[in-house]
Motif scaffolding. Structure first.
Motif, short mmCIF file in Angstrom:
data_model
loop_
_atom_site.label_atom_id
_atom_site.label_comp_id
_atom_site.label_asym_id
_atom_site.label_seq_id
_atom_site.Cartn_x
_atom_site.Cartn_y
_atom_site.Cartn_z
N VAL A 212 0.84 -1.20 0.00
CA VAL A 212 0.00 0.00 0.00
C VAL A 212 0.87 1.24 0.00
CG1 VAL A 212 -1.75 1.29 1.25
CG2 VAL A 212 -1.85 -1.20 1.21
N THR A 213 0.61 2.14 -0.96
CA THR A 213 1.38 3.38 -1.03
C THR A 213 0.56 4.61 -0.65
OG1 THR A 213 0.82 3.58 -3.38
CG2 THR A 213 2.88 2.44 -2.84
N ASP A 214 -0.76 4.53 -0.74
CA ASP A 214 -1.62 5.65 -0.39
C ASP A 214 -3.00 5.11 -0.02
OD1 ASP A 214 -2.96 5.09 -2.84
OD2 ASP A 214 -1.57 6.39 -3.91
N ASP A 215 -3.86 6.02 0.43
CA ASP A 215 -5.20 5.61 0.86
C ASP A 215 -6.02 5.03 -0.27
OD1 ASP A 215 -4.61 6.39 3.41
OD2 ASP A 215 -5.60 8.36 3.25
N TYR A 216 -5.86 5.55 -1.48
CA TYR A 216 -6.64 5.05 -2.61
C TYR A 216 -6.26 3.60 -2.91
CZ TYR A 216 -8.97 4.83 -7.12
OH TYR A 216 -9.79 4.47 -8.15
N SER A 217 -4.96 3.31 -2.87
CA SER A 217 -4.51 1.93 -3.10
C SER A 217 -5.04 1.03 -2.00
CB SER A 217 -2.98 1.87 -3.13
OG SER A 217 -2.46 2.68 -4.16
N LEU A 218 -5.06 1.55 -0.78
CA LEU A 218 -5.54 0.77 0.35
C LEU A 218 -7.02 0.41 0.18
CD1 LEU A 218 -5.43 -0.39 3.22
CD2 LEU A 218 -5.76 1.93 4.08
N ILE A 219 -7.83 1.40 -0.17
CA ILE A 219 -9.26 1.14 -0.28
C ILE A 219 -9.56 0.21 -1.45
CG2 ILE A 219 -9.88 3.07 -1.80
CD1 ILE A 219 -11.81 1.99 1.35
N ARG A 220 -8.72 0.25 -2.51
CA ARG A 220 -8.91 -0.68 -3.63
C ARG A 220 -8.61 -2.11 -3.21
NH1 ARG A 220 -9.68 0.71 -8.81
NH2 ARG A 220 -8.73 -1.28 -9.42
N ILE A 221 -7.55 -2.30 -2.41
CA ILE A 221 -7.21 -3.65 -1.94
C ILE A 221 -8.29 -4.19 -1.02
CG2 ILE A 221 -5.58 -4.98 -0.56
CD1 ILE A 221 -3.36 -3.17 -1.63
N VAL A 222 -8.77 -3.34 -0.10
CA VAL A 222 -9.83 -3.74 0.82
C VAL A 222 -11.10 -4.06 0.03
CG1 VAL A 222 -11.36 -2.94 2.67
CG2 VAL A 222 -8.91 -2.46 2.78
N SER A 223 -11.40 -3.25 -0.99
CA SER A 223 -12.59 -3.48 -1.81
C SER A 223 -12.51 -4.83 -2.51
CB SER A 223 -12.73 -2.36 -2.85
OG SER A 223 -13.76 -2.66 -3.77
N GLY A 224 -11.31 -5.16 -3.01
CA GLY A 224 -11.13 -6.45 -3.69
C GLY A 224 -11.36 -7.62 -2.76
N LYS A 225 -10.88 -7.52 -1.54
CA LYS A 225 -11.07 -8.59 -0.57
C LYS A 225 -12.54 -8.73 -0.18
CE LYS A 225 -6.43 -8.54 1.47
NZ LYS A 225 -6.17 -9.98 1.21
N ILE A 226 -13.22 -7.59 -0.02
CA ILE A 226 -14.64 -7.64 0.35
C ILE A 226 -15.47 -8.22 -0.78
CG2 ILE A 226 -16.65 -6.23 0.97
CD1 ILE A 226 -14.77 -4.29 2.33
N ASP A 237 -14.60 5.26 -6.09
CA ASP A 237 -14.59 6.33 -7.08
C ASP A 237 -13.28 7.09 -6.98
OD1 ASP A 237 -14.75 7.91 -4.81
OD2 ASP A 237 -16.89 8.35 -5.06
N ASP A 238 -13.20 8.23 -7.68
CA ASP A 238 -11.95 9.00 -7.72
C ASP A 238 -11.58 9.57 -6.36
OD1 ASP A 238 -11.79 8.47 -10.40
OD2 ASP A 238 -12.74 10.37 -11.02
N MET A 239 -12.55 9.67 -5.45
CA MET A 239 -12.29 10.20 -4.12
C MET A 239 -11.98 9.10 -3.11
SD MET A 239 -12.56 13.38 -4.68
CE MET A 239 -12.53 14.01 -3.00
N GLY A 240 -11.90 7.85 -3.57
CA GLY A 240 -11.59 6.76 -2.68
C GLY A 240 -12.77 6.32 -1.83
N VAL A 241 -13.99 6.56 -2.33
CA VAL A 241 -15.20 6.18 -1.60
C VAL A 241 -15.90 5.06 -2.35
CG1 VAL A 241 -17.45 6.95 -0.77
CG2 VAL A 241 -15.48 8.50 -0.68
N ILE A 242 -16.26 4.02 -1.62
CA ILE A 242 -17.02 2.92 -2.21
C ILE A 242 -18.47 3.11 -1.78
CG2 ILE A 242 -17.31 0.43 -2.36
CD1 ILE A 242 -14.41 0.15 -1.47
N GLN A 243 -19.40 3.10 -2.73
CA GLN A 243 -20.81 3.27 -2.42
C GLN A 243 -21.64 2.22 -3.14
OE1 GLN A 243 -22.30 7.22 -2.45
NE2 GLN A 243 -24.42 6.61 -2.07
N VAL A 244 -22.47 1.52 -2.37
CA VAL A 244 -23.44 0.56 -2.89
C VAL A 244 -24.78 0.92 -2.28
CG1 VAL A 244 -24.08 -1.86 -3.14
CG2 VAL A 244 -21.65 -1.22 -3.04
N ASN A 245 -25.71 1.40 -3.10
CA ASN A 245 -26.99 1.91 -2.61
C ASN A 245 -26.71 3.03 -1.61
OD1 ASN A 245 -28.27 0.00 -4.22
ND2 ASN A 245 -28.28 -1.53 -2.59
N SER A 246 -27.18 2.91 -0.37
CA SER A 246 -26.93 3.96 0.62
C SER A 246 -25.66 3.71 1.43
CB SER A 246 -28.12 4.07 1.59
OG SER A 246 -28.22 2.91 2.40
#
Length: 307
Positions: A212-226, A237-246
């Motif tokens: 992990v080099t930055d927060d965006y990379s971190l959230i992408r790795i966590v997203s992949g595992k989830i 998204d570009d801001m590093g936020v994952i959204q599904v419905n609400s």
């Protein structure tokens, strides 16, 4: 007598509709609502602050509240209703009477317990218009894919299990209409209020160190595992936020986050706080995601909740 209790509450809802019938089965003391109805009045005061328009049919019936089983059987046989509900009496005697009515008269009958709901089918259909917004909200499919596990070569069955929800409205001088819930809020001049749930908790990322080099990379790795456990989970998204419905998930950079754990325990250098929030409709999805994240590393702390 309609002097109070549940019967009076039912009367308030049924009396304004001309399609309803209210039967008064015995003597009503002067001054009670039941006695006032004997005068065939168009309006009746149920209390000092409430006046009800009486449009329903009123029928008086000579029936003693202390009648015996034979009297009740004769009454049910005379009326020949489609359904009978026994609501008062000794449970053993009620079960006996229930058996007689069912076997001798062939009428559907039930003896519900307190707070138990009873539903009956109806053959009365109401024609109603539907708003464009309601129809539009009904067009979204809800596909489910079902496969017979017992047969290896069986084709996948596709089912559309969509459920349509609307609100039936009846305005004076207008047709019955089904509206979307947002339209009803506008019609009555009310604002929508929604309760939102939020969690902020630390996750130890020792296993990800060096990847992990930055927060965006971190959230992408966590997203992949989830997404391996939660199929509908998306990508950030570009801001590093994952959204599904609400449901929304992001790395929390606010050291004073109001939803963060404040038990005084230290978080390791490899630990990162994650913030997520959602509405009640996505509570199952939220708990599934949080459960997966808690199992990603054995050092995940407990989480706090705030409304």
């Amino acid at each position: 007598m309609l002097s109070g209790g549940f019967s009076l509450e039912v009367f308030k809802h049924w009396a304004p509709c001309e399609y309803n019938l209210i039967t008064l089965p015995g003597y009503c003391v002067a001054g009670t609502v039941g006695h006032k109805l004997s005068d065939k009045t168009a309006k009746v005061d149920v209390d000092k602050d409430t006046q009800i328009d009486v449009r329903c049919k009123i029928h008086r019936l000579s029936f003693s509240p202390h009648t015996d089983e034979k009297g009740i059987m004769d009454l049910v046989n005379f009326l020949s209703p489609k359904n009978v509900i026994l609501v008062h009496g000794d449970i053993i005697n009620m079960d006996h009477l229930k058996g007689r009515i069912k076997s001798e008269l062939g009428i559907h009958i039930c003896c519900p317990l307190n707070n138990e709901t009873v539903s009956f089918p109806t053959t009365h259909f109401v024609k109603a218009d539907a708003s464009v917004e309601f129809i539009r909200s009904s067009l979204t499919p809800n596909f489910k894919f079902v496969k017979d596990e017992a047969t290896e070569m069986a084709p996948v069955q596709v089912c559309d299990e969509r459920v349509t929800q609307g609100i039936l409205t009846m305005e004076t001088g207008q047709k019955v209409k089904i509206l979307h819930q947002d339209e009803v809020l506008t019609m009555v001049g009310a604002e929508q209020t929604e309760v939102e749930f939020a969690y902020c908790f630390p996750l130890s990322l020792c296993s990800l160190k060096g990847h992990v080099t930055d927060d965006y990379s971190l959230i992408r790795i966590v997203s992949g595992k989830i997404s391996n456990e939660v199929a509908e989970f998306g990508v950030p998204d570009d801001m590093g936020v994952i959204q599904v419905n609400s449901f929304r998930l992001a790395v929390c950079k606010n050291d004073n986050c109001p939803f963060r754990i404040s038990d005084g325990s230290a978080v390791s250098d490899d630990g990162t706080f994650f913030c997520c929030n959602w509405s009640i409709v996505d509570k199952d999805l939220a708990w599934r995601v949080i459960s997966v994240m808690k199992n990603m590393d054995s050092s995940v702390d407990s989480v706090s909740v705030a409304l």
